[in-house]
Design an enzyme around this catalytic site. Structure first.
Site, PDB file in Angstrom:
ATOM      1  CB  SER A 148      -0.959  -0.037   1.192  1.00 47.36           C
ATOM      2  OG  SER A 148      -2.021   0.855   1.015  1.00 47.36           O
ATOM      3  CG  ASP A 278      -6.951  -3.472  -3.483  1.00 45.06           C
ATOM      4  OD1 ASP A 278      -7.685  -2.678  -2.875  1.00 45.06           O
ATOM      5  OD2 ASP A 278      -5.710  -3.464  -3.403  1.00 45.06           O
ATOM      6  CG  HIS A 306      -5.744  -2.531   0.118  1.00 46.43           C
ATOM      7  ND1 HIS A 306      -4.993  -2.196  -0.991  1.00 46.43           N
ATOM      8  CD2 HIS A 306      -5.233  -1.803   1.149  1.00 46.43           C
ATOM      9  CE1 HIS A 306      -4.071  -1.306  -0.650  1.00 46.43           C
ATOM     10  NE2 HIS A 306      -4.192  -1.055   0.643  1.00 46.43           N
TER      11      HIS A 306
END
Length: 337
Positions: A148, A278, A306
């Site tokens: 991320s 995601d 995610h």
């Protein structure tokens, strides 16, 4: 049963009752303390030691296991509002003879937080480079992993300090433009237009908002007790003001597409892992990276959102190990040629 035996039974029962009652009280009254104990236990069980490194007056907090050896060390960069312990679920499935380093990102957990610091993606990459030099991790090229926001930083790091790393793993990284407006992107645009920064979906302030965030980040639906949700919120609330500032910094024009702007400079063999479902960062980013990085290996995980590290820890660990083994095999073949 005679009186002595009865007394022994009562004493034994009372002795067992004390820790049980203490656990129940902690669960009901101080769930955040229970969460901290949970991470402490797993660090200890997995052999991860917490250490500190200083660069001038700046302190980095990190956990590590093993020592540098013939295989590359692995440095792991966590995502937005997380901390070094988020990697424990993957550490569990990695060999104990690998040298692992998990660092708290700038401003997070035990690493220094300063209003004067540069929390842009490039600023964070510079800080991580300072950390790497502090612990002399770059004596030998290492494998860098980021997820991320940490994936955005890792990609920029690989582009800016290519001599430091031998390979790279990006797990659903931020920093790429998207052609698909998912629910999260639409929410962000509405927030930007209304300037309601107190309602950012990734910064929960109530157990209900925490449950919504978990649903947003995970394809797998975890059944989390209300007390644990409360504990997770209690741990985060003191830091929410910083998280809002950081979030606005990393979605600003300076940082929003940092990985995209730097991906053509990445020369190290790169692995991209992405959850197909995601809802935060669209999986189409994987093909964007594959088209720009020469030696790029893409793995799309079905039925995964995610939070790849939490949802599919064993699979992620195995993919990283297989990728490193492949690179080692290729390197040996070149030496023998």
């Amino acid at each position: 049963m005679d009186l002595d035996m009865l007394n022994m039974f009562v004493i034994a029962s009372g002795t067992l009752a004390i820790p049980i009652l203490a656990f129940v009280a902690s669960f009901l009254l101080w769930p955040s303390a229970l969460i901290r104990i949970y991470y402490w236990y797993w660090r200890r069980a997995l052999g991860m030691q917490v250490r500190y490194a200083n660069y001038d007056d700046y302190q980095f907090c990190y956990s590590c296991r093993g020592r540098p050896g013939y295989r590359p060390s692995i440095l792991m960069l966590h995502g937005f509002s997380a901390h070094k312990d988020m990697w424990l679920s993957i550490v569990k499935f990695l060999p104990k003879n690998l040298h692992l380093v998990c660092v708290d990102m700038p401003g997070h957990e035990g690493t220094t937080r300063s209003d004067l610091d540069d929390y842009s993606i490039s600023g964070q990459a510079k800080r991580i480079h300072q950390f790497v030099e502090c612990i002399k991790l770059n004596r030998k090229p290492f494998h860098l992993v980021g997820t991320s926001m940490g994936g955005n930083v890792a990609g920029v790091y690989a582009a800016q300090y290519p001599e430091d790393i031998c390979s790279l793993t990006l797990i659903c990284p931020a920093g790429l433009p998207t052609t698909t407006d998912n629910k999260f992107i639409k929410q962000l645009r509405e927030l930007q237009e209304s300037k309601r920064i107190d309602r950012i979906p990734l910064i929960p302030s109530t157990p209900e908002e925490m449950a919504d965030m978990l649903k947003l980040c995970s394809y797998v639906r975890f059944k989390v007790p209300q007390q644990i949700l409360q504990g997770l919120v209690d741990v985060r609330i003191p830091h929410n003001e910083f998280y809002r500032k950081l979030f606005l910094e990393i979605v600003d024009e300076k940082s929003r597409h940092s990985l995209h702007e730097n991906m053509s400079k990445i020369k190290a063999p790169t692995q991209v892992i992405w959850g197909k479902q995601d809802q935060v960062l669209d999986v189409s980013g994987a093909s964007v990276l594959a088209s720009a990085i020469p030696d790029c290996h893409v793995y799309i995980l079905e039925n995964c959102g995610h939070s790849v590290v939490v949802e599919r820890p064993r699979k992620t660990a195995n993919l990283i190990l297989e990728f490193l083994a492949l690179l080692h095999s290729i390197d040996n073949s070149k030496k023998q040629a």
